[in-house]
Scaffold this motif. Structure first.
Motif, mmCIF file in Angstrom:
data_model
loop_
_atom_site.group_PDB
_atom_site.id
_atom_site.type_symbol
_atom_site.label_atom_id
_atom_site.label_comp_id
_atom_site.label_asym_id
_atom_site.label_seq_id
_atom_site.Cartn_x
_atom_site.Cartn_y
_atom_site.Cartn_z
ATOM 1 N N GLY B 128 0.776 -1.238 0.000
ATOM 2 C CA GLY B 128 0.000 0.000 0.000
ATOM 3 C C GLY B 128 0.807 1.287 0.000
ATOM 4 O O GLY B 128 0.241 2.376 0.092
ATOM 5 N N TYR B 129 2.130 1.203 -0.118
ATOM 6 C CA TYR B 129 2.933 2.428 -0.161
ATOM 7 C C TYR B 129 2.903 3.026 -1.564
ATOM 8 O O TYR B 129 2.841 2.302 -2.551
ATOM 9 C CB TYR B 129 4.392 2.142 0.222
ATOM 10 C CG TYR B 129 4.565 1.726 1.656
ATOM 11 C CD1 TYR B 129 4.550 2.679 2.678
ATOM 12 C CD2 TYR B 129 4.737 0.386 1.993
ATOM 13 C CE1 TYR B 129 4.702 2.284 4.002
ATOM 14 C CE2 TYR B 129 4.893 -0.009 3.316
ATOM 15 C CZ TYR B 129 4.873 0.953 4.312
ATOM 16 O OH TYR B 129 5.020 0.567 5.608
ATOM 17 N N GLU B 130 2.970 4.362 -1.613
ATOM 18 C CA GLU B 130 3.097 5.029 -2.903
ATOM 19 C C GLU B 130 4.595 5.162 -3.185
ATOM 20 O O GLU B 130 5.323 5.752 -2.385
ATOM 21 C CB GLU B 130 2.434 6.411 -2.846
ATOM 22 C CG GLU B 130 2.383 7.100 -4.187
ATOM 23 C CD GLU B 130 1.825 8.527 -4.114
ATOM 24 O OE1 GLU B 130 1.788 9.192 -5.151
ATOM 25 O OE2 GLU B 130 1.452 8.975 -3.011
ATOM 26 N N VAL B 131 5.047 4.613 -4.308
ATOM 27 C CA VAL B 131 6.478 4.648 -4.629
ATOM 28 C C VAL B 131 6.679 5.452 -5.912
ATOM 29 O O VAL B 131 6.039 5.182 -6.923
ATOM 30 C CB VAL B 131 7.044 3.224 -4.843
ATOM 31 C CG1 VAL B 131 8.542 3.278 -5.087
ATOM 32 C CG2 VAL B 131 6.733 2.340 -3.651
ATOM 33 N N ILE B 132 7.560 6.457 -5.853
ATOM 34 C CA ILE B 132 7.789 7.289 -7.038
ATOM 35 C C ILE B 132 9.259 7.285 -7.409
ATOM 36 O O ILE B 132 10.126 7.691 -6.633
ATOM 37 C CB ILE B 132 7.319 8.742 -6.806
ATOM 38 C CG1 ILE B 132 5.827 8.758 -6.557
ATOM 39 C CG2 ILE B 132 7.636 9.627 -8.005
ATOM 40 C CD1 ILE B 132 5.466 9.280 -5.216
ATOM 41 N N GLU B 133 9.552 6.809 -8.607
ATOM 42 C CA GLU B 133 10.917 6.869 -9.136
ATOM 43 C C GLU B 133 11.203 8.323 -9.510
ATOM 44 O O GLU B 133 10.349 8.990 -10.097
ATOM 45 C CB GLU B 133 11.057 5.977 -10.372
ATOM 46 C CG GLU B 133 10.976 4.486 -10.083
ATOM 47 C CD GLU B 133 12.256 3.930 -9.452
ATOM 48 O OE1 GLU B 133 13.249 4.673 -9.365
ATOM 49 O OE2 GLU B 133 12.227 2.753 -9.041
#
Lengths: 214, 473
Positions: B128-133
């Motif tokens: 459920g984490y938002e991950v942004i490259e």
């Protein structure tokens, strides 16, 4: 067995016990860099500054030479006017900057915030070989100033210029939290190999070299 | 990352027929090769540095236990935490625990190839984490739902038009309604979108180019500055790095920096090189409160034991990809896993299984260009050949290949037969060719489908040699 033990045990099986005891004899000598342009020779001190300026220009950085530290505010005002930016800046919490008379400029001493347009910092050192500015983090030198603003102006005392990275390391007494080597403005070539400046960090990287700390 | 290397044959065939991909690769290859050449020539004793890089890496691998524990001690001394992970799963578990303890929701990420190995993004997103490259190239392929196709230029296969469409599709809900078509505008839009993420992330994850044992420094090298924003703005900085990234001291770092920029992008020095030594200090005005380093093995200790140890010297510059005639024609995705090109063809079989990735070391012309540009002198062609030897010994080939090899072996080990049969074959071929070439030959369809097969000379080398020898005596 923890992952740490398991990994070290596997390494131990290959390399033997000598691995964990006293420091190994590391005597491989780093070659001296050999350039057409002689930066090692101490006979020509000005070579260092010339090389620094030339290398910085190669990577799209700009540079100005000043006699005295007291001339910095006027030079900054001129530069910001020239690039069409507001006369407002966040400056490093460094005495060298806060003691200056900023006259026309609105300055604040703090770390950088999201929408700061311009930052002014004091370089810990400059490296002539690569046209690199070395920033060392401290209470006087917040690292976000190097990355968040669009315009980054760095004041470099000419006496802090060294020829190579090898001459830089001994200047560090205790390891700071962060050392930032900065060589020009932020850039990317991720869109069809076209070079674009100002990817995430500063679009403009301007170094003011000052001869005297007055 | 899911392994698709077993599909190499069909994937590479498809890549060769993809005109967009070919033109993207052509554009990149020329640039990389020429800029590297110029930057290397500028440092007149570059060769000495290659030797230095090789020797220092070999020395470090020989004393890996000492340098890793020294690095660990120094990081702990400066207030950081060191975690050890045997494989990707363990690394992801460690990262998840740190994120959960920090009550994180949003995570920004700098470029990290080992996190691709471990599929860290997926493991975080599943929780459920938002991950942004945040590297522009990585961000583009994240939007596209793809994997990197180059070690240092992950979106090299994407055209400007692709990015325009992707941004329009994903950014219009953020208020960017107009399509951006020029590189400056595309970069600027990414800058604005990602800036919000940088400033609101709870955790920043980056890789490391080097770990300096003597000072406990994790070193990252970037041009965009995304790594530094990822590392400095959130309250928690996690570094994930494989164990072979360790080097002895700062002086050796200087040597490797001279090699890395020149070999990777043809830069004398990359724009940002940063050394991180632990969390925010007492009087600091910025920086993370927590500093974690995850040291990942994921097969390295097995390689250390093997005949392939030399591959652990790799500093992930990508020069071997840029100089590989196979990579520059098919791109990275055909290789089916994290690492493409020559380095991938050696590493992938070692990390995912030799039989699964058996096509990779076989798809090499052994031209040797990769070895001549490698900054740490890895004998890539020899290692690729070693894979082939292993595969034959394992009996991994198909029945037809085994039979073919047996025929060749039987013939080549009997010089008399060999001479007779080649003489007859050559004579027939030379006589039946039209205008010196063949448009069709039995068993040679893969070749003749796309080009003519040149007819051999009238007689074999052996015949010519004998004839000449007779004349002289």
């Amino acid at each position: 067995m923890s992952a740490r033990e398991a990994i070290l045990l596997k390494i131990f099986e290959v390399t033997g016990s000598s691995n964990f005891g006293s420091a190994p004899d590391f005597s491989i000598k780093l070659p001296q860099p050999d350039y057409e342009f002689d930066i090692q020779s101490n006979k020509i001190e000005s070579n260092k500054t010339d090389r620094f300026v030339a290398m910085l220009a190669q990577v799209h950085g700009t540079c100005e030479m000043l006699e005295n530290l007291g001339d910095v505010p006027d030079s900054v005002t001129n530069y910001l006017t020239k690039v069409g930016a507001e006369l407002r800046a966040v400056i490093a919490t460094d005495e060298k900057l806060s003691q200056l008379d900023w006259r026309d400029m609105a300055v604040e001493s703090r770390a950088a915030q999201k929408f700061d347009r311009t930052s002014i910092t004091v370089a810990f050192a400059g490296i002539a070989e690569t046209g690199t500015i070395a920033m060392v983090s401290s209470a006087q030198s917040p690292i976000t100033l190097n990355f968040l603003p669009e315009i980054n102006i760095v004041v470099l005392l000419e006496s802090r210029l060294v020829a190579t990275m090898e001459q830089f390391w001994p200047k560090i007494e205790a390891q700071p939290r962060a050392i930032n080597f900065i060589t020009g403005p932020s850039k990317t070539a991720d869109i069809e190999q076209t070079l674009v400046y100002g990817a995430h960090g500063p679009r403009h990287f301007h170094v003011i070299i000052v001869k005297n700390q007055r | 990352m899911k392994v698709l290397s077993q599909n190499f044959k069909s994937a590479s065939k498809a890549a060769l027929l993809n005109d967009d991909l070919r033109s993207a690769l052509d554009r990149a290859e020329g640039g990389f090769v020429n800029t590297r050449k110029k930057a290397v020539a500028e440092l007149r004793n570059f060769e000495d540095y290659r030797t230095y890089g090789q020797q220092v890496k070999d020395h470090t691998l020989k004393h890996l236990g000492y340098y890793l524990t020294q690095f660990e001690n120094k990081v702990v001394k400066s207030g950081g935490h060191v975690h050890w992970a045997g494989n990707g799963e363990q690394a992801n578990k460690i990262i998840l625990d740190i994120c959960s303890a920090a009550n994180a929701r949003k995570i920004t990420k700098g470029k990290s190839m080992v996190s691709e190995e471990a599929a860290t993004n997926k493991s975080l997103q599943d929780q459920g984490y938002e991950v942004i490259e945040t590297d522009l190239g990585e961000y583009i392929i994240q939007l596209a739902g793809e994997s990197p196709s180059h070690i240092i230029a992950p979106a090299v296969h994407k055209s400007k038009q692709n990015v325009t469409d992707l941004f329009h599709q994903h950014h219009s809900r953020l208020g960017f309604l107009e399509k951006v078509t020029e590189p400056e505008d595309i970069v600027n839009q990414a800058r604005q979108v990602l800036r919000d993420h940088f400033c609101s992330a709870d955790v920043g994850i980056t890789g490391a180019n080097f770990l300096v044992a003597d000072t406990g420094s994790a070193v990252i090298v970037t041009n965009e500055g995304n790594g530094d924003l990822t590392a400095s703005l959130p309250g928690v900085h996690i570094i994930i790095a494989s164990i072979e990234k360790v080097i002895p001291d700062l002086v050796s770092l200087g040597g490797f920096l001279r090699l890395l920029g020149r070999s990777a992008t043809g830069q004398i020095m990359s724009v940002y090189t940063t050394l991180f030594n632990g969390p925010k200090r007492k009087d600091d005005l910025d920086g993370p409160d927590q500093f974690h380093v995850v040291l990942l093995d994921n097969g390295r200790t097995e390689i250390l034991k093997s005949k392939y140890q030399d591959i652990l010297r790799c500093i992930r510059c990508g020069a071997c990809l840029n100089h590989c005639p196979v990579y520059t024609n098919i791109g990275g995705h055909a290789y089916g896993w994290v690492y493409p090109g020559p380095i991938g063809s050696v590493l992938t079989p070692l990390l995912v299984g030799q039989t699964k990735a058996m096509h990779l070391p076989n798809a090499c012309t052994l031209n040797g260009r990769c070895q001549t540009v490698c900054p740490v002198k890895i004998p890539l062609p020899s290692l690729l050949r070693q894979h082939r030897v292993d595969l034959v010994q394992m009996g991994a080939h198909s029945w037809a290949q085994k039979f073919g090899l047996w025929c060749w072996y039987s013939l080549a080990s009997r010089p008399k037969w060999y001479n007779q049969i080649t003489r007859i074959l050559v004579a027939i071929l030379a006589r039946t060719a039209t205008r010196g070439r063949f448009r069709w030959l039995p068993l040679a369809r893969p070749w003749t489908a796309t080009r003519d097969f040149p007819a051999p000379a009238q007689s074999t080398f052996q015949q010519l040699w004998k004839a000449q020898h007779r004349r002289k005596t």
